[in-house]
Design a protein around this motif. Structure first.
Motif, mmCIF file in Angstrom:
data_model
loop_
_atom_site.group_PDB
_atom_site.id
_atom_site.type_symbol
_atom_site.label_atom_id
_atom_site.label_comp_id
_atom_site.label_asym_id
_atom_site.label_seq_id
_atom_site.Cartn_x
_atom_site.Cartn_y
_atom_site.Cartn_z
ATOM 1 N N GLY A 110 10.689 11.012 42.691
ATOM 2 C CA GLY A 110 9.794 9.951 42.242
ATOM 3 C C GLY A 110 8.658 10.431 41.359
ATOM 4 N N VAL A 111 8.809 11.630 40.806
ATOM 5 C CA VAL A 111 7.803 12.215 39.923
ATOM 6 C C VAL A 111 8.305 12.077 38.487
ATOM 7 C CG1 VAL A 111 6.572 14.336 39.292
ATOM 8 C CG2 VAL A 111 7.085 13.844 41.707
ATOM 9 N N LEU A 112 7.424 11.643 37.593
ATOM 10 C CA LEU A 112 7.799 11.430 36.197
ATOM 11 C C LEU A 112 7.085 12.427 35.295
ATOM 12 C CD1 LEU A 112 7.551 7.548 36.278
ATOM 13 C CD2 LEU A 112 9.588 8.973 36.630
ATOM 14 N N PHE A 113 7.659 12.673 34.120
ATOM 15 C CA PHE A 113 7.050 13.664 33.228
ATOM 16 C C PHE A 113 5.623 13.287 32.851
ATOM 17 C CE2 PHE A 113 8.073 10.845 29.773
ATOM 18 C CZ PHE A 113 7.305 11.238 28.684
ATOM 19 N N ILE A 114 5.307 12.009 32.850
ATOM 20 C CA ILE A 114 3.940 11.601 32.519
ATOM 21 C C ILE A 114 2.940 12.079 33.557
ATOM 22 C CG2 ILE A 114 4.629 9.609 31.121
ATOM 23 C CD1 ILE A 114 3.809 7.883 33.612
ATOM 24 N N ASP A 115 3.425 12.377 34.774
ATOM 25 C CA ASP A 115 2.554 12.899 35.830
ATOM 26 C C ASP A 115 2.178 14.355 35.575
ATOM 27 O OD1 ASP A 115 2.891 10.461 37.201
ATOM 28 O OD2 ASP A 115 4.674 11.220 38.229
ATOM 29 N N VAL B 146 11.474 1.536 41.176
ATOM 30 C CA VAL B 146 12.517 2.426 41.699
ATOM 31 C C VAL B 146 12.293 3.860 41.222
ATOM 32 C CG1 VAL B 146 15.010 2.953 41.631
ATOM 33 C CG2 VAL B 146 14.232 0.599 41.978
ATOM 34 N N LEU B 147 11.750 4.016 40.014
ATOM 35 C CA LEU B 147 11.529 5.356 39.462
ATOM 36 C C LEU B 147 10.512 6.164 40.260
ATOM 37 C CD1 LEU B 147 11.493 4.507 35.655
ATOM 38 C CD2 LEU B 147 13.353 5.551 36.974
ATOM 39 N N ARG B 148 9.718 5.500 41.088
ATOM 40 C CA ARG B 148 8.701 6.181 41.894
ATOM 41 C C ARG B 148 9.160 6.447 43.328
ATOM 42 N NH1 ARG B 148 4.971 8.948 39.243
ATOM 43 N NH2 ARG B 148 4.000 7.750 37.595
ATOM 44 N N LYS B 149 10.392 6.092 43.644
ATOM 45 C CA LYS B 149 10.894 6.296 45.007
ATOM 46 C C LYS B 149 11.647 7.614 45.123
ATOM 47 C CE LYS B 149 11.051 1.455 46.138
ATOM 48 N NZ LYS B 149 11.846 0.317 46.527
ATOM 49 N N LYS B 150 11.624 8.174 46.330
ATOM 50 C CA LYS B 150 12.335 9.420 46.590
ATOM 51 C C LYS B 150 13.802 9.105 46.897
ATOM 52 C CE LYS B 150 11.981 13.689 49.067
ATOM 53 N NZ LYS B 150 11.026 14.724 49.223
ATOM 54 N N ALA B 151 14.691 9.830 46.238
ATOM 55 C CA ALA B 151 16.121 9.624 46.431
ATOM 56 C C ALA B 151 16.592 10.276 47.732
ATOM 57 C CB ALA B 151 16.896 10.199 45.253
ATOM 58 N N HIS C 230 12.752 18.721 35.283
ATOM 59 C CA HIS C 230 12.485 17.328 34.912
ATOM 60 C C HIS C 230 13.366 16.387 35.732
ATOM 61 C CE1 HIS C 230 11.597 14.101 31.820
ATOM 62 N NE2 HIS C 230 12.680 13.611 32.391
ATOM 63 N N GLU C 231 14.659 16.710 35.828
ATOM 64 C CA GLU C 231 15.589 15.827 36.538
ATOM 65 C C GLU C 231 15.371 15.863 38.052
ATOM 66 O OE1 GLU C 231 17.037 13.585 34.867
ATOM 67 O OE2 GLU C 231 16.614 14.530 32.946
ATOM 68 N N ILE C 232 15.082 17.026 38.617
ATOM 69 C CA ILE C 232 14.801 17.092 40.052
ATOM 70 C C ILE C 232 13.517 16.320 40.367
ATOM 71 C CG2 ILE C 232 14.165 18.624 41.971
ATOM 72 C CD1 ILE C 232 16.270 20.603 40.911
ATOM 73 N N ASP C 233 12.547 16.360 39.468
ATOM 74 C CA ASP C 233 11.347 15.534 39.649
ATOM 75 C C ASP C 233 11.733 14.069 39.812
ATOM 76 O OD1 ASP C 233 9.356 17.460 39.686
ATOM 77 O OD2 ASP C 233 8.611 17.031 37.664
ATOM 78 N N HIS C 234 12.670 13.587 38.993
ATOM 79 C CA HIS C 234 13.105 12.184 39.109
ATOM 80 C C HIS C 234 13.598 11.878 40.528
ATOM 81 C CE1 HIS C 234 12.780 10.157 35.283
ATOM 82 N NE2 HIS C 234 13.317 11.177 34.639
ATOM 83 N N LEU C 235 14.258 12.832 41.156
ATOM 84 C CA LEU C 235 14.784 12.618 42.507
ATOM 85 C C LEU C 235 13.663 12.486 43.531
ATOM 86 C CD1 LEU C 235 17.770 15.140 42.447
ATOM 87 C CD2 LEU C 235 17.758 12.704 41.805
#
Length: 170
Positions: A138-143, A13-18, A131-136
């Motif tokens: 599907g982008v993570l800080f590790i990327d 789910v963390l990799r999906k676009k909201a 950082h938080e908009i990246d989550h929306l």
């Protein structure tokens, strides 16, 4: 209002676009309240996005030391400058990495009453917003880690990102 479970790294789910919030219904406002409760239950660390609690909607809550900020359907209008520094994530407990971000952002967002507002952030607030908009998306800080600089938060020792990710897949 309730505290929700935060999805751990490796959860797809963390990799999906909201999806955008179409209407600020009582259900959407409850999710926003749950995000706030969950964030503060985790010692108020910087921010939490709806996908991190399994809700694929474009909502974020943050407290970067200056009080609660809620973003609904945020959109970055401008960014400038550069900062490089440590980031961590509630979905990656115990780990952090060195990430490059813009030093300034200007964001258009909705408030919980449906009002369209523009928020500007510099430094740490700008980092949190990005950082938080990246989550929306599907982008993570590790990327975004610079030169493989990923480490254990407690010991400050360099960690093997690939090994950590493989463990998460199990």
């Amino acid at each position: 209002m309730a505290e929700r479970e935060i999805l751990p790294f490796g959860d797809p789910v963390l990799r999906k676009k909201a999806k955008p919030v179409e209407q600020l219904t009582p259900k959407m406002l409850r999710i926003l309240d749950d995000l706030v409760d969950t964030l503060y239950a985790e010692d108020g660390r910087a921010g939490l996005a709806a996908p991190q609690i399994g809700v694929l909607r474009r909502m974020v809550v943050m407290d970067c030391g200056e009080g609660l900020v809620e973003l609904i359907n945020p959109e970055i209008l401008e960014s400038s400058g550069e900062q490089i520094g440590p980031e961590a994530c509630l979905s990656y407990p115990g780990y952090a990495g060195i990430v490059k971000r813009a030093d300034y952002v200007k964001v258009k967002t909705l408030t919980r009453t449906g009002e369209s507002v523009v928020i500007e952030g510099h430094g740490y607030l700008a980092r949190c917003i990005q950082h938080e908009i990246d989550h929306l998306d599907g982008v993570l800080f590790i990327d975004r880690i610079v030169d493989g600089q990923f480490y254990d938060e407690l010991t400050k020792q360099k960690a093997d990102l690939l090994r950590v990710l493989k463990l998460a897949q199990k």
